[in-house]
Design a protein around this motif. Structure first.
Motif, PDB file in Angstrom:
ATOM      1  N   CYS A 147     -12.218  -0.554   0.971  1.00 53.62           N
ATOM      2  CA  CYS A 147     -11.232  -0.546   2.043  1.00 53.62           C
ATOM      3  C   CYS A 147     -11.830  -0.070   3.355  1.00 53.62           C
ATOM      4  CB  CYS A 147     -10.044   0.337   1.662  1.00 53.62           C
ATOM      5  SG  CYS A 147     -10.429   2.104   1.622  1.00 53.62           S
ATOM      6  N   ALA A 176       0.748   3.990  -2.971  1.00 54.65           N
ATOM      7  CA  ALA A 176       0.421   5.383  -2.709  1.00 54.65           C
ATOM      8  C   ALA A 176       1.576   6.309  -3.102  1.00 54.65           C
ATOM      9  CB  ALA A 176       0.059   5.562  -1.230  1.00 54.65           C
ATOM     10  N   CYS A 213      -9.686   5.381  -5.298  1.00 55.53           N
ATOM     11  CA  CYS A 213      -9.058   4.857  -4.079  1.00 55.53           C
ATOM     12  C   CYS A 213      -8.051   3.771  -4.441  1.00 55.53           C
ATOM     13  CB  CYS A 213     -10.097   4.357  -3.077  1.00 55.53           C
ATOM     14  SG  CYS A 213      -9.335   3.814  -1.522  1.00 55.53           S
ATOM     15  N   ARG A 248      -6.929   1.405  -2.564  1.00 53.49           N
ATOM     16  CA  ARG A 248      -6.148   0.985  -1.398  1.00 53.49           C
ATOM     17  C   ARG A 248      -6.251  -0.533  -1.166  1.00 53.49           C
ATOM     18  NH1 ARG A 248      -4.698   3.943   3.282  1.00 53.49           N
ATOM     19  NH2 ARG A 248      -5.592   5.799   2.349  1.00 53.49           N
ATOM     20  N   GLU A 259       0.831  -1.200   0.000  1.00 50.91           N
ATOM     21  CA  GLU A 259       0.000   0.000   0.000  1.00 50.91           C
ATOM     22  C   GLU A 259       0.875   1.264   0.000  1.00 50.91           C
ATOM     23  OE1 GLU A 259      -2.930   0.774  -0.662  1.00 50.91           O
ATOM     24  OE2 GLU A 259      -2.807   2.859   0.000  1.00 50.91           O
TER      25      GLU A 259
END
Ligand SMILES: [Zn+2]
Length: 189
Positions: free
Chosen positions: A163, A23, A147, A149, A19
């Protein structure tokens, strides 16, 4: 519980690192080292000499490779991807309990394995634990727009697509608006 717990902790580390790289694709060495320390890696193994810029680059590449598995929603294809990782990076399983960690199973090449190989082999084993323990894919990439994630779905209840509660709500509202728009479109002919 031993296996599931072991698998879960390693899976947690896998998700956190994958993650972080998702990101921030070029996440700095020091931040990766901090994340690894937070997951129990020894400070001695994380200095600039032991966890080098090259190690960090290997780990980022490995995290990107795992991202494909984490985004896989088909059980058969996920199992195939994990088997491919075992074939490429795994070695004979062995039990260890170094540095005060409880007994756990390792399938990487040990001292010969670089950080990238270690991450791929241990991550594949953790996901394989979850797949066998839960009988389904117990992880995912958030389906909400914007998103993506990564998360684990090891709690009770059905497989989640989002998430968090806020992403699920956002997606529900967006779907509702879309349906209403489409409905209006049909209404107006
Ligand atoms: Zn989300």
């Amino acid at each position: 519980m031993g296996d599931a717990r072991d698998g879960f902790l390693t899976a947690r580390r896998l998700i956190d690192l994958a993650e972080a790289v998702r990101a921030t694709p070029e996440i700095p060495r020091a931040e990766l080292a901090e994340l690894l320390a937070g997951h129990g890696e020894r400070p001695d193994d994380l200095t600039e000499e032991t966890f080098t810029e090259t190690s960090a680059a290997e780990l980022r590449a490995a995290a990107r490779r795992m991202a494909a598995v984490l985004g896989e929603s088909d059980e058969g294809r996920a199992a195939e991807a994990l088997n491919a990782l075992f074939a490429e990076y795994g070695s004979r399983p062995r039990l260890t309990r170094h540095d005060g960690h409880p007994w756990h199973l390792q399938v990487d090449r040990g001292e010969e394995a670089g950080w990238g190989e270690w991450f791929l082999a241990s991550g594949a084993l953790a996901l394989a634990h979850l797949l066998t323990e839960y009988g389904r894919i117990a992880w995912g990439a958030c389906a909400a727009t914007g998103c993506g994630r990564f998360f684990l779905t090891t709690g009770p209840g059905s497989t989640r697509r989002y998430c968090s509660g806020s992403c699920a709500t956002r997606a529900r509202v967006a779907a509702h608006r879309r349906r209403r728009r489409e409905g209006e479109g049909v209404g107006r002919g």
